[in-house]
Design a protein around this motif. Structure first.
Motif, PDB file in Angstrom:
ATOM      1  N   ASP A  61       5.874  -0.989  -5.433  1.00  0.00           N
ATOM      2  CA  ASP A  61       4.467  -1.110  -5.822  1.00  0.00           C
ATOM      3  C   ASP A  61       3.555  -0.683  -4.674  1.00  0.00           C
ATOM      4  O   ASP A  61       3.912  -0.808  -3.501  1.00  0.00           O
ATOM      5  N   GLY A  62       2.356  -0.227  -5.013  1.00  0.00           N
ATOM      6  CA  GLY A  62       1.347   0.096  -4.010  1.00  0.00           C
ATOM      7  C   GLY A  62       0.419  -1.096  -3.807  1.00  0.00           C
ATOM      8  O   GLY A  62       0.390  -2.029  -4.629  1.00  0.00           O
ATOM      9  N   VAL A  63      -0.348  -1.043  -2.721  1.00  0.00           N
ATOM     10  CA  VAL A  63      -1.281  -2.123  -2.409  1.00  0.00           C
ATOM     11  C   VAL A  63      -2.585  -1.529  -1.889  1.00  0.00           C
ATOM     12  O   VAL A  63      -2.565  -0.587  -1.094  1.00  0.00           O
ATOM     13  N   LEU A  64      -3.708  -2.079  -2.360  1.00  0.00           N
ATOM     14  CA  LEU A  64      -5.003  -1.830  -1.724  1.00  0.00           C
ATOM     15  C   LEU A  64      -5.535  -3.199  -1.308  1.00  0.00           C
ATOM     16  O   LEU A  64      -5.818  -4.042  -2.169  1.00  0.00           O
ATOM     17  N   GLY A  65      -5.628  -3.420  -0.003  1.00  0.00           N
ATOM     18  CA  GLY A  65      -6.079  -4.734   0.467  1.00  0.00           C
ATOM     19  C   GLY A  65      -7.332  -4.599   1.296  1.00  0.00           C
ATOM     20  O   GLY A  65      -7.522  -3.590   1.993  1.00  0.00           O
ATOM     21  N   GLU A  66      -8.201  -5.618   1.238  1.00  0.00           N
ATOM     22  CA  GLU A  66      -9.439  -5.550   2.022  1.00  0.00           C
ATOM     23  C   GLU A  66      -9.131  -5.383   3.507  1.00  0.00           C
ATOM     24  O   GLU A  66      -9.815  -4.635   4.202  1.00  0.00           O
ATOM     25  N   GLU A  67      -8.107  -6.049   3.986  1.00  0.00           N
ATOM     26  CA  GLU A  67      -7.833  -5.987   5.427  1.00  0.00           C
ATOM     27  C   GLU A  67      -6.864  -4.869   5.800  1.00  0.00           C
ATOM     28  O   GLU A  67      -6.971  -4.284   6.867  1.00  0.00           O
ATOM     29  N   GLY A  68      -5.904  -4.567   4.935  1.00  0.00           N
ATOM     30  CA  GLY A  68      -4.846  -3.611   5.305  1.00  0.00           C
ATOM     31  C   GLY A  68      -5.036  -2.223   4.739  1.00  0.00           C
ATOM     32  O   GLY A  68      -4.241  -1.322   5.018  1.00  0.00           O
ATOM     33  N   GLY A  69      -6.070  -2.030   3.917  1.00  0.00           N
ATOM     34  CA  GLY A  69      -6.305  -0.708   3.342  1.00  0.00           C
ATOM     35  C   GLY A  69      -5.278  -0.346   2.287  1.00  0.00           C
ATOM     36  O   GLY A  69      -4.658  -1.211   1.662  1.00  0.00           O
ATOM     37  N   GLU A  70      -5.077   0.965   2.112  1.00  0.00           N
ATOM     38  CA  GLU A  70      -4.233   1.494   1.023  1.00  0.00           C
ATOM     39  C   GLU A  70      -2.803   1.720   1.516  1.00  0.00           C
ATOM     40  O   GLU A  70      -2.588   2.353   2.543  1.00  0.00           O
ATOM     41  N   ARG A  71      -1.836   1.150   0.794  1.00  0.00           N
ATOM     42  CA  ARG A  71      -0.419   1.442   1.053  1.00  0.00           C
ATOM     43  C   ARG A  71       0.161   1.966  -0.254  1.00  0.00           C
ATOM     44  O   ARG A  71       0.407   1.186  -1.176  1.00  0.00           O
ATOM     45  N   PRO A  72       0.322   3.290  -0.395  1.00  0.00           N
ATOM     46  CA  PRO A  72       0.734   3.858  -1.682  1.00  0.00           C
ATOM     47  C   PRO A  72       2.130   3.420  -2.091  1.00  0.00           C
ATOM     48  O   PRO A  72       2.984   3.154  -1.242  1.00  0.00           O
ATOM     49  N   GLY A  73       2.348   3.346  -3.403  1.00  0.00           N
ATOM     50  CA  GLY A  73       3.669   3.022  -3.939  1.00  0.00           C
ATOM     51  C   GLY A  73       4.112   4.098  -4.909  1.00  0.00           C
ATOM     52  O   GLY A  73       3.415   5.094  -5.105  1.00  0.00           O
ATOM     53  N   THR A  74       5.258   3.864  -5.554  1.00  0.00           N
ATOM     54  CA  THR A  74       5.766   4.878  -6.485  1.00  0.00           C
ATOM     55  C   THR A  74       6.012   4.304  -7.881  1.00  0.00           C
ATOM     56  O   THR A  74       6.370   5.040  -8.799  1.00  0.00           O
ATOM     57  N   SER A  75       5.808   2.998  -8.071  1.00  0.00           N
ATOM     58  CA  SER A  75       6.145   2.370  -9.361  1.00  0.00           C
ATOM     59  C   SER A  75       5.042   2.537 -10.406  1.00  0.00           C
ATOM     60  O   SER A  75       5.264   2.265 -11.583  1.00  0.00           O
ATOM     61  N   GLY A  76       3.818   2.934  -9.980  1.00  0.00           N
ATOM     62  CA  GLY A  76       2.683   2.982 -10.922  1.00  0.00           C
ATOM     63  C   GLY A  76       1.853   1.716 -10.853  1.00  0.00           C
ATOM     64  O   GLY A  76       0.723   1.681 -11.322  1.00  0.00           O
ATOM     65  N   VAL A  77       2.422   0.639 -10.266  1.00  0.00           N
ATOM     66  CA  VAL A  77       1.672  -0.618 -10.121  1.00  0.00           C
ATOM     67  C   VAL A  77       0.969  -0.599  -8.769  1.00  0.00           C
ATOM     68  O   VAL A  77       1.567  -0.233  -7.752  1.00  0.00           O
ATOM     69  N   ARG A  78      -0.334  -0.972  -8.782  1.00  0.00           N
ATOM     70  CA  ARG A  78      -1.049  -1.120  -7.512  1.00  0.00           C
ATOM     71  C   ARG A  78      -1.711  -2.496  -7.500  1.00  0.00           C
ATOM     72  O   ARG A  78      -2.429  -2.860  -8.432  1.00  0.00           O
ATOM     73  N   TRP A  79      -1.460  -3.259  -6.451  1.00  0.00           N
ATOM     74  CA  TRP A  79      -2.068  -4.577  -6.291  1.00  0.00           C
ATOM     75  C   TRP A  79      -3.356  -4.424  -5.500  1.00  0.00           C
ATOM     76  O   TRP A  79      -3.360  -3.818  -4.423  1.00  0.00           O
ATOM     77  N   ILE A  80      -4.459  -4.969  -6.037  1.00  0.00           N
ATOM     78  CA  ILE A  80      -5.752  -4.881  -5.357  1.00  0.00           C
ATOM     79  C   ILE A  80      -6.097  -6.293  -4.887  1.00  0.00           C
ATOM     80  O   ILE A  80      -6.267  -7.210  -5.702  1.00  0.00           O
ATOM     81  N   LEU A  81      -6.189  -6.438  -3.557  1.00  0.00           N
ATOM     82  CA  LEU A  81      -6.216  -7.777  -2.968  1.00  0.00           C
ATOM     83  C   LEU A  81      -7.445  -8.050  -2.119  1.00  0.00           C
ATOM     84  O   LEU A  81      -7.774  -7.268  -1.229  1.00  0.00           O
ATOM     85  N   ASP A  82      -8.108  -9.155  -2.387  1.00  0.00           N
ATOM     86  CA  ASP A  82      -9.042  -9.716  -1.408  1.00  0.00           C
ATOM     87  C   ASP A  82      -8.446 -11.054  -1.012  1.00  0.00           C
ATOM     88  O   ASP A  82      -8.498 -12.022  -1.782  1.00  0.00           O
ATOM     89  N   PRO A  83      -7.839 -11.115   0.183  1.00  0.00           N
ATOM     90  CA  PRO A  83      -7.129 -12.343   0.552  1.00  0.00           C
ATOM     91  C   PRO A  83      -8.069 -13.517   0.756  1.00  0.00           C
ATOM     92  O   PRO A  83      -7.672 -14.675   0.598  1.00  0.00           O
ATOM     93  N   LEU A  84      -9.327 -13.222   1.122  1.00  0.00           N
ATOM     94  CA  LEU A  84     -10.295 -14.301   1.365  1.00  0.00           C
ATOM     95  C   LEU A  84     -11.688 -13.753   1.082  1.00  0.00           C
ATOM     96  O   LEU A  84     -12.351 -13.191   1.965  1.00  0.00           O
ATOM     97  N   ASP A  85     -12.100 -13.893  -0.170  1.00  0.00           N
ATOM     98  CA  ASP A  85     -13.451 -13.457  -0.542  1.00  0.00           C
ATOM     99  C   ASP A  85     -14.386 -14.637  -0.265  1.00  0.00           C
ATOM    100  O   ASP A  85     -14.139 -15.745  -0.752  1.00  0.00           O
ATOM    101  N   GLY A  86     -15.416 -14.385   0.522  1.00  0.00           N
ATOM    102  CA  GLY A  86     -16.294 -15.483   0.943  1.00  0.00           C
ATOM    103  C   GLY A  86     -15.900 -15.966   2.330  1.00  0.00           C
ATOM    104  O   GLY A  86     -15.943 -17.167   2.619  1.00  0.00           O
ATOM    105  N   THR A  87     -15.539 -15.026   3.202  1.00  0.00           N
ATOM    106  CA  THR A  87     -15.074 -15.391   4.551  1.00  0.00           C
ATOM    107  C   THR A  87     -16.111 -16.233   5.304  1.00  0.00           C
ATOM    108  O   THR A  87     -15.762 -17.179   6.009  1.00  0.00           O
ATOM    109  N   VAL A  88     -17.394 -15.883   5.142  1.00  0.00           N
ATOM    110  CA  VAL A  88     -18.420 -16.627   5.888  1.00  0.00           C
ATOM    111  C   VAL A  88     -18.488 -18.081   5.390  1.00  0.00           C
ATOM    112  O   VAL A  88     -18.603 -19.024   6.179  1.00  0.00           O
ATOM    113  N   ASN A  89     -18.343 -18.283   4.078  1.00  0.00           N
ATOM    114  CA  ASN A  89     -18.293 -19.661   3.560  1.00  0.00           C
ATOM    115  C   ASN A  89     -17.099 -20.408   4.148  1.00  0.00           C
ATOM    116  O   ASN A  89     -17.210 -21.580   4.522  1.00  0.00           O
ATOM    117  N   TYR A  90     -15.961 -19.722   4.208  1.00  0.00           N
ATOM    118  CA  TYR A  90     -14.741 -20.339   4.759  1.00  0.00           C
ATOM    119  C   TYR A  90     -14.975 -20.758   6.219  1.00  0.00           C
ATOM    120  O   TYR A  90     -14.601 -21.857   6.625  1.00  0.00           O
TER     121      TYR A  90
END
Ligand code: IPD
Length: 263
Positions: A61-90
């Motif tokens: 699978d591929g990944v697009l993450g807020e912190e790690g950017g784009e890591r392409p995959g080959t399965s057709g599945v791409r995970w789009i991740l915000d590991p911590l949305d609202g960092t300032v609140n946290y």
């Protein structure tokens, strides 16, 4: 439950537990795009955990993450991740922050989870199978359904601001034009949660310029599966130029007011 949704839920819950329980007494904060755009070791740790869990079950699978950017995959599945949305609140120990996980297949989001452990609420959706939430006042999962407010003057509208001072000043100008036309404005500080609040009718609409896919991919599906509309300006897609969400009747008036304000 679809396999993708099950994987998204499990990963979001694990990252949520890490963020709730793993926070050190002293949190190291680094600046990203501007001095006030913060990233912490917890954002990075949560993204690493999400990626490890998701790629363990789908190594191609591929990944697009807020912190790690784009890591392409080959399965057709791409995970789009915000590991911590609202960092300032946290950072400030305010509860309005979330882990956002979306599964996209061939460019279409099929499953999305927004997990807000400090609020005790999780919203999720699977394409064609509806939108649900658990926690908060709901003991068992309940369907999300957007509200019915159709007139702008009666609408509670959320928004957000970018981290660049110049951009914020411009956004404040648009807000000045809009605030007299709506019931009131909210700025809770985590776009993914704000969108979910449109899905569960605890806000009527939302708009923000500057959102990225990781902010709205999961929550956007949660809104549309709850009967709402998510889009950009003049029929364009939601994205950095503009993201607007509302119920079907309110979307047009909110869109037009936002378009007028930024003109
Ligand atoms: C931010 C939050 C905020 C929104 C900003 C986003 P982050 O995400 O969602 O509410 O106004 O545009 O960048 O930086 O906390 O992941």
């Amino acid at each position: 439950m679809s396999d993708l949704l099950g994987r998204a839920l499990a990963a979001a819950q694990a990252a949520g537990t890490y963020l709730m329980e793993g926070r050190p007494e002293h949190l190291e904060v680094e600046a990203k795009s501007t001095a006030t755009d913060a990233v912490t070791e917890m954002d990075r740790g949560a993204e690493a955990l999400l990626v490890e869990m998701l790629l363990d079950d789908g190594p191609a699978d591929g990944v697009l993450g807020e912190e790690g950017g784009e890591r392409p995959g080959t399965s057709g599945v791409r995970w789009i991740l915000d590991p911590l949305d609202g960092t300032v609140n946290y950072l400030y120990r305010l509860p309005e922050w979330a882990v956002s996980v979306a599964a996209e297949v061939d460019g279409i989001v099929l499953a999305g989870v927004v997990h807000a452990p400090a609020l005790g609420t999780t919203w999720w959706a699977s394409r064609g199978e509806g939108s649900r939430r658990a926690g908060g006042s709901a003991a068992h999962p309940v369907p999300n359904a957007v509200g019915e407010v159709a007139d702008l003057a009666g609408a509670l509208v959320g928004t957000g601001f970018g981290y660049d001072a110049q951009v914020r000043r411009r956004q404040a100008g648009w807000l000045q034009a809009l605030i007299g036309q709506v019931r009131d404005i909210r700025r809770p500080g985590a776009a993914a949660i704000d969108l979910c609040r449109v899905a569960d009718a605890s806000m009527d609409g939302y708009y923000e310029q500057g959102l990225h896919a990781w902010d709205h991919a999961a929550a956007g599906l949660i809104v549309t599966e709850a009967g709402g509309v998510v889009g950009g300006l003049f029929g364009g897609p939601a994205g950095p130029a503009m993201t607007i969400a509302a119920n079907r009747a309110l979307f047009g008036p909110l869109h037009d007011a936002v378009a007028d304000a930024i003109d």
